[in-house]
Design an enzyme around this catalytic site. Structure first.
Site, PDB file in Angstrom:
ATOM      1  N   LYS A 103      -6.730  13.126  -9.655  1.00 42.13           N
ATOM      2  CA  LYS A 103      -6.720  13.260 -11.132  1.00 42.13           C
ATOM      3  C   LYS A 103      -7.259  14.611 -11.605  1.00 42.13           C
ATOM      4  O   LYS A 103      -6.757  15.189 -12.562  1.00 42.13           O
ATOM      5  CB  LYS A 103      -7.523  12.128 -11.777  1.00 42.13           C
ATOM      6  CG  LYS A 103      -8.966  12.063 -11.300  1.00 42.13           C
ATOM      7  CD  LYS A 103      -9.387  10.670 -10.956  1.00 42.13           C
ATOM      8  CE  LYS A 103     -10.452  10.705  -9.893  1.00 42.13           C
ATOM      9  NZ  LYS A 103     -10.906   9.437  -9.434  1.00 42.13           N
ATOM     10  N   VAL A 130      -4.488   7.821 -12.115  1.00 41.00           N
ATOM     11  CA  VAL A 130      -5.098   7.169 -13.288  1.00 41.00           C
ATOM     12  C   VAL A 130      -5.129   5.656 -13.080  1.00 41.00           C
ATOM     13  O   VAL A 130      -4.097   5.029 -12.828  1.00 41.00           O
ATOM     14  CB  VAL A 130      -4.315   7.468 -14.585  1.00 41.00           C
ATOM     15  CG1 VAL A 130      -4.962   6.789 -15.789  1.00 41.00           C
ATOM     16  CG2 VAL A 130      -4.210   8.963 -14.827  1.00 41.00           C
ATOM     17  N   LYS A 203      -8.630  11.491 -16.494  1.00 36.70           N
ATOM     18  CA  LYS A 203      -7.583  10.463 -16.625  1.00 36.70           C
ATOM     19  C   LYS A 203      -7.023  10.444 -18.046  1.00 36.70           C
ATOM     20  O   LYS A 203      -5.809  10.329 -18.248  1.00 36.70           O
ATOM     21  CB  LYS A 203      -8.162   9.095 -16.247  1.00 36.70           C
ATOM     22  CG  LYS A 203      -8.554   9.002 -14.775  1.00 36.70           C
ATOM     23  CD  LYS A 203      -9.398   7.765 -14.498  1.00 36.70           C
ATOM     24  CE  LYS A 203      -9.831   7.677 -13.042  1.00 36.70           C
ATOM     25  NZ  LYS A 203     -10.883   6.684 -12.821  1.00 36.70           N
TER      26      LYS A 203
HETATM   27  N1  HSE Z   1     -14.760   6.512  -9.539  1.00 42.14           N
HETATM   28  C1  HSE Z   1     -13.598   5.985 -10.164  1.00 42.14           C
HETATM   29  C2  HSE Z   1     -14.036   4.813 -11.034  1.00 42.14           C
HETATM   30  C3  HSE Z   1     -12.577   5.437  -9.197  1.00 42.14           C
HETATM   31  O1  HSE Z   1     -15.202   4.400 -10.961  1.00 42.14           O
HETATM   32  O2  HSE Z   1     -13.214   4.313 -11.769  1.00 42.14           O
HETATM   33  C4  HSE Z   1     -11.348   6.208  -8.974  1.00 42.14           C
HETATM   34  O3  HSE Z   1     -10.817   6.877 -10.048  1.00 42.14           O
END
Ligand code: HSE
Length: 436
Positions: A103, A130, A203
Site C-alpha cells: 500500500k 487495501v 489505504k
Molecule cells: N497492519 C495492518 C492493519 C494490516 O493492522 O490493518 C495490513 O494492512
C-alpha cells in the site's frame, strides 16, 4: 493452454498464504481461468521452516526474479518502498505484469508506476494493498462503476480497531493493548504506522483515487492516529450514544475532495460502529446504489492471499485483452483523471465532540456557549460531569455541523480564559447519512 508462470519475491506471511491458496485450490483455479498458475521462481533471502519449495527455482538475489525472462507475472510481497519499487520497475521494463500488496508503494509512487506500466502495456494489480481480503478495489472500480461516488468511510486498520475495541470493552489502556496486537501479529513492523494513521492514510489515498478518479496524493491526506485517545472519551462518547472509531474518510464536495484519517464519533446504531476487533469494513455511498458496506478481515495470511490470487486471476485474464480495453489502474481512463483540489482539514464540515476541563464556577458555561455562538457554533448537547469539590470538572459539548475552522477559533478564545485548567480534546463526528 500453457500455464502462467509466476515469480514471487518475499517469503513472509502473505507469500506463504499465497503458496497455500495456489496449492490448495489448484484445480478450482484452473477451472476458473482455463489454464494453470504456476509459481516457478521465488526470491527469498533465507529459507523458512516448513515451507515446501520443491520444484521451484529459488534465488537469494531478488532482482534475479524481476529479470527472469521465463516469468509472465511478478508478485512483490516484500513491502517497503525503495527496493520494492526498483524490483517492480525492472519487472515492468522487461514486460512483466505485476501483483503487489504494497500500500505504501502504491499510495506514494503509484502515479509513476502506473504510467510506466501503461507505456509498457502491462498491468499492476494491487487488491491486497487495501483491507486485506475484502475486495474493495474491485468493488469500487468495477462493481460500482455505474455510480458517482459521493463518499466512503472505512475502518481500514485492524490494529487500530482492535486497540479501540479492547479499550472500550475491557477498559484496558492503549499501551497494554498495543503490545498484545504486536504479539498477535496484527501490527506493522513499525507499529507507529498503525497507531499514528499512516497505514490507514496509505489505504485511504488509494480508495479515494479509485472512487473519484483523481491522481494518488498521499501527502494531502490529513492524518491523526489513536495514540492520544483517552479511555474517558470512549466512555463519554458512549453516554452520548456514539462510539469512537478510527476512520478513513474521503468525500467529494463542491469545493474539492476531503481525504482524512482520524478518530471519529459515529452513532452506535451505525453498522460501522459495530465492526469490532481486528476486522475492517468500508461503507461506500454512490448516487445510484445508495449506501453499501463491505466487511471482512483486513489482514492475515490467507485473507490477504485471497486478494493476491484474485489479482493473479485478473492478470491471467487480462493477458489476452487488448491494452485499451483493460480496466484502468485507477478506475478512470488515465487521460481523464481529475486533478481536483484537496481540501485542508480546517474546511471540514461536521459535528464536533469537545471535552473541556474547567473550574466549576458560576458563569463558566454561559461564557463558553456565548463564545461558541459568536463563532456560529451551535450546540446539540452539553454534559457536565460531577467532579470532586474544588477539582476541575469535565464539560462535554456536542456541536451541530460546523466548519472546523470556526470551532477551533472559538475554542482558542475559550482556552485563554482562566477557568480552563486542562487539555481540551476535540474529535470529529460523522453521521454517515446521504451526505456523510
Ligand atoms: N497492519 C495492518 C492493519 C494490516 O493492522 O490493518 C495490513 O494492512
Amino acid at each position: 493452454m500453457k500455464p502462467i508462470s509466476v515469480g514471487l519475491v518475499g517469503l513472509g506471511t502473505v507469500a506463504q498464504g499465497t503458496l497455500n491458496v495456489l496449492a490448495n485450490n489448484r484445480e478450482e483455479l484452473a477451472r476458473r481461468i482455463g489454464r494453470e498458475i504456476q509459481i516457478t521462481h521465488i526470491g527469498a533471502r533465507s529459507d523458512r521452516d516448513g515451507v515446501d519449495l520443491s520444484g521451484i527455482r529459488v534465488s537469494r538475489e531478488l532482482m534475479d526474479v524481476a529479470e527472469d525472462p521465463e516469468i509472465d507475472v511478478f508478485v512483490e510481497l516484500i513491502g517497503g518502498c525503495d527496493f520494492a519499487r526498483e524490483l517492480i520497475e525492472v519487472a515492468i521494463d522487461s514486460g512483466k505484469h505485476v501483483v503487489t500488496a504494497n500500500k505504501a508503494l502504491v499510495a506514494e509512487y503509484g502515479n509513476d508506476l502506473f504510467e510506466k506500466a501503461q507505456q509498457k502495456g502491462v498491468t499492476i494489480a494491487f487488491e491486497a494493498s487495501v483491507a486485506g481480503g475484502i475486495p474493495v478495489i474491485k468493488t469500487l472500480r468495477e462493481g460500482l462503476a455505474a455510480n458517482q461516488i459521493s463518499w466512503l468511510a472505512g475502518i481500514i486498520n485492524g490494529t487500530g480497531n482492535f486497540i479501540l475495541t479492547e479499550m472500550r470493552d475491557k477498559g484496558r489502556d492503549f499501551a497494554d493493548v498495543l503490545k498484545e496486537a504486536q504479539v498477535l501479529g496484527y501490527a506493522e513492523a513499525d507499529p507507529t504506522f498503525d497507531v499514528e494513521g499512516i497505514d490507514a492514510a496509505h489505504k485511504l489515498c488509494i480508495l479515494a483515487s479509485i472512487a473519484f478518479g483523481i491522481p494518488l496524493n498521499f501527502d494531502a491526506v490529513y492524518r491523526q492516529g489513536i495514540s492520544t485517545i483517552d479511555l474517558m472519551d470512549l466512555d463519554y462518547a458512549e453516554e452520548l450514544g456514539y462510539r469512537i472509531k478510527h476512520l478513513g474518510i474521503a468525500r467529494r464536495t463542491a469545493e474539492g475532495v476531503e481525504m482524512r484519517v482520524h478518530p471519529t464519533l459515529i452513532s452506535e446504531t451505525q453498522l460501522l460502529a459495530n465492526v469490532n476487533g481486528v476486522m475492517n469494513a468500508i461503507q461506500i455511498h454512490g448516487d445510484a446504489v445508495g449506501s453499501t458496506l463491505l466487511y471482512g478481515p483486513g489482514a492475515g495470511s490467507l485473507p490477504t492471499a485471497s486478494a493476491v490470487v484474485a489479482d493473479l486471476i485478473d492478470v491471467a485474464r487480462a493477458l489476452t485483452v487488448d491494452l485499451t480495453n483493460r480496466v484502468p489502474h485507477l478506475a478512470f481512463q488515465p487521460t481523464h483523471l481529475d486533478d481536483v483540489s484537496i481540501l485542508p482539514i480546517i474546511e471540514t464540515l461536521c459535528p464536533f465532540y469537545v471535552r473541556l476541563s474547567v473550574r466549576d464556577e458560576v458563569g463558566v458555561l454561559a461564557l463558553i456557549t456565548r463564545t461558541l455562538a459568536d463563532h456560529g457554533v451551535s450546540l446539540e448537547s452539553v454534559i457536565q460531569k460531577d467532579g470532586v469539590e474544588g477539582e476541575p470538572v469535565a464539560l462535554i459539548l456536542l456541536t451541530h455541523t460546523v466548519r472546523e475552522r470556526d470551532v477551533l477559533s472559538a475554542l482558542a478564545k475559550i482556552e485563554q480564559q482562566i477557568f480552563v485548567v486542562g487539555k481540551t480534546v476535540v474529535l470529529r463526528c460523522e453521521m454517515l447519512g446521504d451526505t456523510v
